[in-house]
Design an enzyme around this catalytic site. Sequence first.
Site, PDB file in Angstrom:
ATOM      1  N   CYS A 322       0.782  -1.236   0.000  1.00 47.21           N
ATOM      2  CA  CYS A 322       0.000   0.000   0.000  1.00 47.21           C
ATOM      3  C   CYS A 322       0.816   1.289   0.000  1.00 47.21           C
ATOM      4  O   CYS A 322       0.466   2.210  -0.744  1.00 47.21           O
ATOM      5  CB  CYS A 322      -1.046   0.026   1.107  1.00 47.21           C
ATOM      6  N   ARG A 351       7.312 -11.128   4.726  1.00 44.54           N
ATOM      7  CA  ARG A 351       6.986 -11.067   6.147  1.00 44.54           C
ATOM      8  C   ARG A 351       7.769 -12.127   6.895  1.00 44.54           C
ATOM      9  O   ARG A 351       7.944 -13.235   6.404  1.00 44.54           O
ATOM     10  CB  ARG A 351       5.480 -11.274   6.355  1.00 44.54           C
ATOM     11  N   GLN A 369       0.881 -10.822  -3.846  1.00 43.47           N
ATOM     12  CA  GLN A 369      -0.557 -10.589  -3.733  1.00 43.47           C
ATOM     13  C   GLN A 369      -1.087 -10.066  -5.056  1.00 43.47           C
ATOM     14  O   GLN A 369      -0.400  -9.317  -5.742  1.00 43.47           O
ATOM     15  CB  GLN A 369      -0.829  -9.533  -2.661  1.00 43.47           C
ATOM     16  N   HIS A 373      -5.379  -1.146  -4.627  1.00 47.37           N
ATOM     17  CA  HIS A 373      -5.864  -0.168  -3.664  1.00 47.37           C
ATOM     18  C   HIS A 373      -6.793   0.779  -4.383  1.00 47.37           C
ATOM     19  O   HIS A 373      -6.443   1.328  -5.423  1.00 47.37           O
ATOM     20  CB  HIS A 373      -4.692   0.554  -3.007  1.00 47.37           C
ATOM     21  N   LYS A 456     -13.611  -5.590   7.390  1.00 46.11           N
ATOM     22  CA  LYS A 456     -13.171  -6.365   6.224  1.00 46.11           C
ATOM     23  C   LYS A 456     -14.050  -7.580   5.980  1.00 46.11           C
ATOM     24  O   LYS A 456     -14.799  -8.012   6.853  1.00 46.11           O
ATOM     25  CB  LYS A 456     -11.730  -6.814   6.433  1.00 46.11           C
ATOM     26  N   HIS A 502      -8.367  -1.979   0.437  1.00 41.40           N
ATOM     27  CA  HIS A 502      -7.341  -2.949   0.029  1.00 41.40           C
ATOM     28  C   HIS A 502      -8.119  -4.180  -0.386  1.00 41.40           C
ATOM     29  O   HIS A 502      -9.004  -4.604   0.353  1.00 41.40           O
ATOM     30  CB  HIS A 502      -6.464  -3.424   1.191  1.00 41.40           C
TER      31      HIS A 502
END
Length: 628
Positions: A322, A351, A369, A373, A456, A502
């Site tokens: 992002c 990560r 991914q 956005h 979400k 997102h």
Amino acid sequence: MADTDQKQRKTLDERNQMSDLERLRHSTAHVMATAISKLWPDAQFAYGPPTEQGFYYDVDMGHRITPDDFEKIEAEMKKVVKENQPFEKMVVSRDEALTLAKKGRLAALSDRDVESTFKIDLLEEIPEDEEISIYKNGDFWDLCAGPHVPRTGNCKAFKVMSVASAFYKGDANNPQLQRVYGTAFKNKTELGEHLEQLEEAKLRDHRKIGKELNLFLIDEAVGQGLVLWKPKGAILRQQLLDFILEHLNRQGYSQVVTPHIGKLDLFRTSGHYPYYAESQFPPLAEREVLKGLAEEGRSCGDLMQQLESGETTGFLLRPMNCPHHIRIYQSDHHSYRDLPVRLAEFGTVYRWEQSGELGGMTRVRGFTQDDAHIFCTEDQLKDEIMGCLELVKIVLETLGMEDYRVRVGLRDPDSTKYVGEPEQWDKAEEALREAASSLGKDFAEEPGEAAFYGPKIDFVVKDAIGREWQLGTVQVDYNLPERFGLEYVGKDNASHRPVMIHRAPFGSLERFVGVLIEHFAGKFPTWLSPEQVRILPISEKFVEAADEVHKVLRDEGVRVKVDDTNEKVGAKIRLAQLERIPYMLIIGAKEQESNQVSVRHRDRGDVGAVGVDEFKNQVVAEIRSRSL
RNA sequence: GCUCUUGUAGCUCAGGGGUAGAGCACUUCCUUGGUAAGGAAGAGGUCACGGGUUCAAAUCCCGUCAAGAGCUCCA
């Protein structure tokens, strides 16, 4: 974790709702505990609930249970079952229970020199007004709310499955217990079926199939949790990208491309650093900075501190895409007429997952991914969310993945950790709820499951072993627009703050493909198959004819190969079947003369001969339509 | 990160204090065969890595790394 107790302790109501199978399994857990107590009298038991797959009982004792012990335990269990002991419920007062526990009598066969430590602890958790009961089967007494089956003889079909460790009450600060897993069914037939299913599931495991089909590799020399896509896996991945890209274009997304690292300050602004530093790869410090520190004789700790405080700068392998996308948004002046701005990228993020958590493609340290956005106005939020869900729906439907769960994460009304105005949240939550119901599928609203920056929707599917994985996700974000000071100019010629969404329909390509492999057990639909058609000449005499067919198909973009090895068709077919290639075309004298091919499908077998062009048209149509 | 289990040929695995075995795959030759394995010969391994015990370690012990199961975690 304030709610640990609630998670562990079921209310009486929940217990009374225990299904027959759960009751049986819970009773079998007692039978197992009885057996373990006989074998190792120092055993201290904690929790022993039924689970989706069977049951477990947590135990602490000197002996370390290994798989070699399972038979022994089962043998003792069989004795208990054979004795057909009744499960007797005894309601006691708190003091009586405590007295027994102090004598070590609870979850044991007799009084002991030591207290029943965990049971004393559990006793304290039982609310004042709740009944305290002890269940006895033979000499085994256990503090337990029940319910149970009438007699141990009812536990006819069981198996000790595995042993692992678990923290007492799920808290990593508590001692580790041995968790002995078992399963139980009404009868031996159902148990047998279940065990067979588990065997089949193992065959579907994406790690196994990934190796067999040469799709991907996780290499020690490269690093834990870092996926190397081999040529065949890369084809699969590319097909998925092409597929989603078509729909992104249709929905008005703009593709962007950004690097995998960024300045530490960027992530400081976004709040990812140092707040989530422990789940990121360590920052990269500039060479000059390192040199300077070394000359001063400073330590790594100093470096970390300087990086965290911002005194020195460095770079971060990005944990999220992002911030980069936000900077693209900010590089232009935006009018309300431009919104929504939809920036999409197949963005790779890194990560630092704990080493014990890594596994196959489903939990990795670097992944891509299918991210995007969306920057929009409050009023556009609902339509945009709908658009995102539409995308997820297309993905799941195209791939025939009907077996998923929809989770709507809402804010916890009692918490104040959330950013953004309550009215905004109400609006966003309502939009998500409406969007979710438009899917025509049940969804679970889970208060407290929202991120701190917004509510979400997650799409959750199960893998071969029954573990749940989050794939697609749509998240509303009020935080980042604030932190970066995002703006657009409204109709009123004043500056306004956009909302961000997102979203990632696949989630991560790695995890998605892992789940996809298991979903199809490696038998991908033709459009996804790394090799779609294999041509099998009967003998070397027909290789030339095979090459001609090969050219016809290849010119249409079909992924096709000729097996010109010196083998009989039987062997060639076997190999192609093992590789799960959808179509095999057999060419011999007959076919060569008539300009036909004999078609064999991996599931349907021999489906007869057709003309080359006819086959071509048919397979091309199948691929273009992305048929299942 | 924690607990347990595991690590032998490209793959699947057997063996186990006296310096390695099978099947498949691979290479070469024979065979030219019609819907899930034709035959023969050959090549291929510091038994994960590093220490220790021992006359001798792939085997026993310790450590490291990695994998698997579970727990904890997952912006």
